[in-house]
Write a protein that holds these residues in place. Structure first.
Motif, PDB file in Angstrom:
ATOM      1  N   ALA A 252      30.753  32.169  18.891  1.00 22.53           N
ATOM      2  CA  ALA A 252      30.096  33.206  19.108  1.00 22.53           C
ATOM      3  C   ALA A 252      28.790  33.113  20.151  1.00 22.53           C
ATOM      4  N   THR A 253      28.729  31.792  20.028  1.00 21.52           N
ATOM      5  CA  THR A 253      27.409  31.370  20.880  1.00 21.52           C
ATOM      6  C   THR A 253      27.689  30.993  22.271  1.00 21.52           C
ATOM      7  N   LEU A 254      29.042  31.005  22.604  1.00 20.20           N
ATOM      8  CA  LEU A 254      29.818  30.479  23.839  1.00 20.20           C
ATOM      9  C   LEU A 254      29.453  29.007  24.193  1.00 20.20           C
ATOM     10  N   GLY A 255      29.109  28.402  23.089  1.00 23.45           N
ATOM     11  CA  GLY A 255      28.816  27.017  22.930  1.00 23.45           C
ATOM     12  C   GLY A 255      27.365  26.411  23.425  1.00 23.45           C
ATOM     13  N   LEU A 256      26.571  27.596  23.580  1.00 22.27           N
ATOM     14  CA  LEU A 256      25.316  27.423  24.213  1.00 22.27           C
ATOM     15  C   LEU A 256      24.217  27.450  23.037  1.00 22.27           C
ATOM     16  N   PRO A 257      23.026  26.867  23.209  1.00 28.25           N
ATOM     17  CA  PRO A 257      21.753  26.833  22.265  1.00 28.25           C
ATOM     18  C   PRO A 257      21.536  28.077  22.426  1.00 28.25           C
ATOM     19  N   THR A 258      20.707  28.384  21.457  1.00 26.18           N
ATOM     20  CA  THR A 258      20.154  29.947  21.346  1.00 26.18           C
ATOM     21  C   THR A 258      19.103  30.182  22.472  1.00 26.18           C
ATOM     22  N   SER A 259      18.640  29.010  22.892  1.00 26.87           N
ATOM     23  CA  SER A 259      17.499  29.224  24.158  1.00 26.87           C
ATOM     24  C   SER A 259      18.457  29.590  25.383  1.00 26.87           C
ATOM     25  N   LEU A 260      19.642  29.425  25.653  1.00 30.26           N
ATOM     26  CA  LEU A 260      20.150  29.900  26.918  1.00 30.26           C
ATOM     27  C   LEU A 260      21.167  31.050  26.407  1.00 30.26           C
ATOM     28  N   LEU A 261      20.912  31.947  25.432  1.00 31.45           N
ATOM     29  CA  LEU A 261      21.484  33.065  25.221  1.00 31.45           C
ATOM     30  C   LEU A 261      20.632  34.178  25.384  1.00 31.45           C
ATOM     31  N   GLU A 262      20.897  35.326  25.968  1.00 30.93           N
ATOM     32  CA  GLU A 262      20.078  36.178  26.318  1.00 30.93           C
ATOM     33  C   GLU A 262      20.581  37.663  25.551  1.00 30.93           C
ATOM     34  N   THR A 263      19.924  38.109  24.713  1.00 36.71           N
ATOM     35  CA  THR A 263      20.068  39.438  24.189  1.00 36.71           C
ATOM     36  C   THR A 263      20.750  40.688  25.412  1.00 36.71           C
ATOM     37  N   GLY A 264      21.654  41.214  25.017  1.00 35.14           N
ATOM     38  CA  GLY A 264      22.089  42.264  26.057  1.00 35.14           C
ATOM     39  C   GLY A 264      23.184  41.839  27.070  1.00 35.14           C
ATOM     40  N   ASP A 265      23.272  40.384  27.160  1.00 32.52           N
ATOM     41  CA  ASP A 265      24.037  40.162  28.102  1.00 32.52           C
ATOM     42  C   ASP A 265      25.596  40.603  27.940  1.00 32.52           C
ATOM     43  N   ALA A 266      25.927  41.387  28.839  1.00 34.70           N
ATOM     44  CA  ALA A 266      27.285  42.393  28.691  1.00 34.70           C
ATOM     45  C   ALA A 266      28.400  41.216  28.791  1.00 34.70           C
ATOM     46  N   ARG A 267      28.381  40.086  29.355  1.00 38.75           N
ATOM     47  CA  ARG A 267      29.483  38.949  29.579  1.00 38.75           C
ATOM     48  C   ARG A 267      29.867  38.479  28.259  1.00 38.75           C
ATOM     49  N   ILE A 268      28.888  38.694  27.220  1.00 42.61           N
ATOM     50  CA  ILE A 268      29.398  37.889  25.806  1.00 42.61           C
ATOM     51  C   ILE A 268      30.382  38.753  25.295  1.00 42.61           C
ATOM     52  N   ASN A 269      30.201  40.218  25.409  1.00 43.38           N
ATOM     53  CA  ASN A 269      31.204  41.021  24.851  1.00 43.38           C
ATOM     54  C   ASN A 269      32.375  41.328  25.860  1.00 43.38           C
ATOM     55  N   PHE A 270      32.245  41.030  27.145  1.00 43.81           N
ATOM     56  CA  PHE A 270      33.426  40.787  28.039  1.00 43.81           C
ATOM     57  C   PHE A 270      34.422  39.530  27.692  1.00 43.81           C
ATOM     58  N   TYR A 271      33.938  38.222  27.347  1.00 42.01           N
ATOM     59  CA  TYR A 271      34.874  37.362  27.100  1.00 42.01           C
ATOM     60  C   TYR A 271      35.236  37.080  25.610  1.00 42.01           C
ATOM     61  N   THR A 272      34.307  37.508  24.548  1.00 42.99           N
ATOM     62  CA  THR A 272      34.609  37.665  23.323  1.00 42.99           C
ATOM     63  C   THR A 272      34.561  38.961  22.586  1.00 42.99           C
ATOM     64  N   ALA A 273      35.025  38.792  21.275  1.00 46.10           N
ATOM     65  CA  ALA A 273      35.003  40.370  20.695  1.00 46.10           C
ATOM     66  C   ALA A 273      35.098  40.128  19.321  1.00 46.10           C
ATOM     67  N   THR A 274      34.497  41.104  18.397  1.00 45.34           N
ATOM     68  CA  THR A 274      34.302  41.180  17.026  1.00 45.34           C
ATOM     69  C   THR A 274      35.779  41.344  16.612  1.00 45.34           C
ATOM     70  N   LEU A 284      32.394  32.127  14.711  1.00 47.05           N
ATOM     71  CA  LEU A 284      33.465  32.270  15.834  1.00 47.05           C
ATOM     72  C   LEU A 284      33.832  33.792  16.100  1.00 47.05           C
ATOM     73  N   ARG A 285      34.368  34.224  17.340  1.00 42.81           N
ATOM     74  CA  ARG A 285      34.603  35.365  17.466  1.00 42.81           C
ATOM     75  C   ARG A 285      36.234  35.484  18.166  1.00 42.81           C
ATOM     76  N   SER A 286      36.629  36.530  18.286  1.00 45.15           N
ATOM     77  CA  SER A 286      38.203  36.509  18.856  1.00 45.15           C
ATOM     78  C   SER A 286      37.895  36.494  20.451  1.00 45.15           C
ATOM     79  N   VAL A 287      38.966  36.125  20.945  1.00 47.77           N
ATOM     80  CA  VAL A 287      38.857  35.805  22.426  1.00 47.77           C
ATOM     81  C   VAL A 287      39.309  37.264  23.182  1.00 47.77           C
ATOM     82  N   ALA A 288      38.507  37.498  24.296  1.00 50.38           N
ATOM     83  CA  ALA A 288      38.728  38.771  24.997  1.00 50.38           C
ATOM     84  C   ALA A 288      38.872  38.344  26.626  1.00 50.38           C
ATOM     85  N   GLY A 289      38.176  39.123  27.462  1.00 50.64           N
ATOM     86  CA  GLY A 289      38.164  38.731  28.929  1.00 50.64           C
ATOM     87  C   GLY A 289      39.549  38.590  29.614  1.00 50.64           C
TER      88      GLY A 289
END
Length: 425
Positions: A252-274, A284-289
């Motif tokens: 769900a973090t795309l493998g990044l530390p929280t300091s590099l994740l930005e709330t509202g980044d639309a690419r997170i929901n582009f590449y992954t899904a609930t 973990l999330r489902s794969v998308a994109g």
């Protein structure tokens, strides 16, 4: 004890000599090389380094997946994923080498088709070299049928890749590829010149040749789209690994530390899904994109990678900070118009404009924009992200990658006396 011969010739299949000595064979091999890369080599490049950089989590009990997920010194030289990355890139390189060796003679009287076949082969050999450089410190740059090719440092291999790409650009500039080659091999989804320039910019950046990387990036048409296409007979390989085989799942973090994740980044929901699930204490999330349907195309490269190469080249070479920030914002603030629909929809950059701050921002944007594109491991090293310690198993989650480079496959060491010592980690 006697044995039977099982490699019975197929009377309906052309021999190697027939393929490599005919015009039809050159076109068929060119198309086959492209298809093999898209279905096999690309799978290894996305899945294996993607697990090492924690973009993906291995979730099955297969030994090779468990070893790759653990990383560190727990990843042995006989791991099947590591072998796949090595062997599949060399198979691509072998096909490219055959085309490079034979096309000048076979297509001597067809300059336009020869131009396309050779430039295309130069591109895929460079892509194979770049794929190997992602995972290995040293490796041969030529296929060798006796299995004893010399190893060279990855920087030398990347230099050769850049040379091949430049040769390809020169060829198609001097003589445009034939209509038949463009139709039968490239198709409408593959822009050869832009691919050559995009990969040249990528590898020049990996070499630290910033002015050259900027020039190559500036030559790429950011509105064009090149992608590998799939069908039910030739399926999307990441869909097969994640959705069908259920061997891996995106974090769900795309493998990044929280300091590099930005709330509202639309690419997170582009590449992954609930829905989200928790496995081993990790969400973990489902794969998308580009990976959630059997026929979904996968980009050969993403246009925003080119913008971020420009930004990085400017920052690392003490170029225009204003222009570097403009390139970052072209990625951050995009809401529509991306050729592949990867839009961040974020506000403009408001951080520091010193080199360290900008490079952190560029890494963040690359990591999100280029999720599961096979680039994170190289980026993690180049941007000096938190590395694993030697002989510490399991690797703590605070380390953003579980290996620096992979061990050399046993099959190579058993047949090639030139194989170097293993990297420490």
């Amino acid at each position: 004890m006697t044995g039977c011969k099982l490699d019975i010739p197929n009377p309906n299949a052309p021999t190697d000599e027939q393929v490599l000595s005919s015009r039809e064979g050159m076109l068929t091999l060119s198309l086959g090389m492209k298809q093999y890369y898209s279905t096999s080599a690309l799978e290894a490049l996305i899945i294996t380094p993607g697990t090492t950089t924690r973009e993906l989590k291995g979730i099955t009990t297969f030994t090779n997946v468990l070893e790759l997920e653990a990383g560190g010194t727990a990843l042995p030289s006989f791991n099947g994923n590591v072998l796949n990355l090595w062997a599949r890139m060399y198979r691509v390189m072998g096909m490219a080498d055959e085309l490079i060796a034979n096309a000048p003679t076979v297509l001597a009287t067809d300059e336009a088709t020869r131009s396309g076949v050779l430039a295309h082969a130069y591109l895929f050999k460079a892509m194979a070299l770049g794929g190997l450089a992602t995972g290995f410190e040293q490796f041969p740059t030529q296929t060798n049928k006796n299995g004893q090719a010399p190893f060279v440092p990855r920087q030398q291999a990347l230099t050769e890749a850049v040379t091949l790409l430049s040769q390809g650009i020169d060829l198609i500039t001097a003589t445009a590829p034939s209509t038949e080659f463009n139709t039968r091999v490239l198709g409408t989804d593959f822009q050869l010149r832009d691919c050559l320039n995009a990969y040249r910019a990528r590898y020049q950046m990996m070499l630290g040749r910033y002015a050259d990387a900027l020039a190559s990036a500036n030559a790429v048409n950011l509105t064009s789209r090149s992608q590998f296409v799939y069908s039910s007979q030739s399926p999307n390989p990441i869909y097969q690994q994640i959705v069908v085989s259920k061997n891996y799942q995106p974090r769900a973090t795309l493998g990044l530390p929280t300091s590099l994740l930005e709330t509202g980044d639309a690419r997170i929901n582009f590449y992954t899904a609930t829905p989200e699930v928790t496995v081993g204490g990790e969400v973990l999330r489902s794969v998308a994109g580009f990976f959630n349907e059997i026929t979904k195309p996968i980009p050969v490269y993403l246009p925003d990678e080119i913008r971020l190469i420009k930004a990085e080249a400017l920052v690392r070479s003490n170029g225009s900070i204003t222009e570097a920030v403009a390139q970052i914002n072209a990625v951050r603030t995009q809401t529509t118009g991306d050729p592949f629909g990867v839009n961040a929809a974020l506000p403009a950059y408001a951080g520091g404009t010193d080199a360290a701050s900008l490079l952190t921002e560029i890494y963040k944007q690359r990591s999100t924009e280029l999720f599961m594109q096979g680039l994170r491991l190289e980026d993690s090293r180049r941007f000096n992200r938190t590395a694993p310690a030697v002989n510490v198993n399991p690797i703590p989650l605070s380390a953003e990658r579980t290996r620096n480079f992979y061990p050399y496959p046993d099959q190579e060491r058993l047949t090639n006396p030139n194989t170097p010592a293993e990297p420490a980690i």
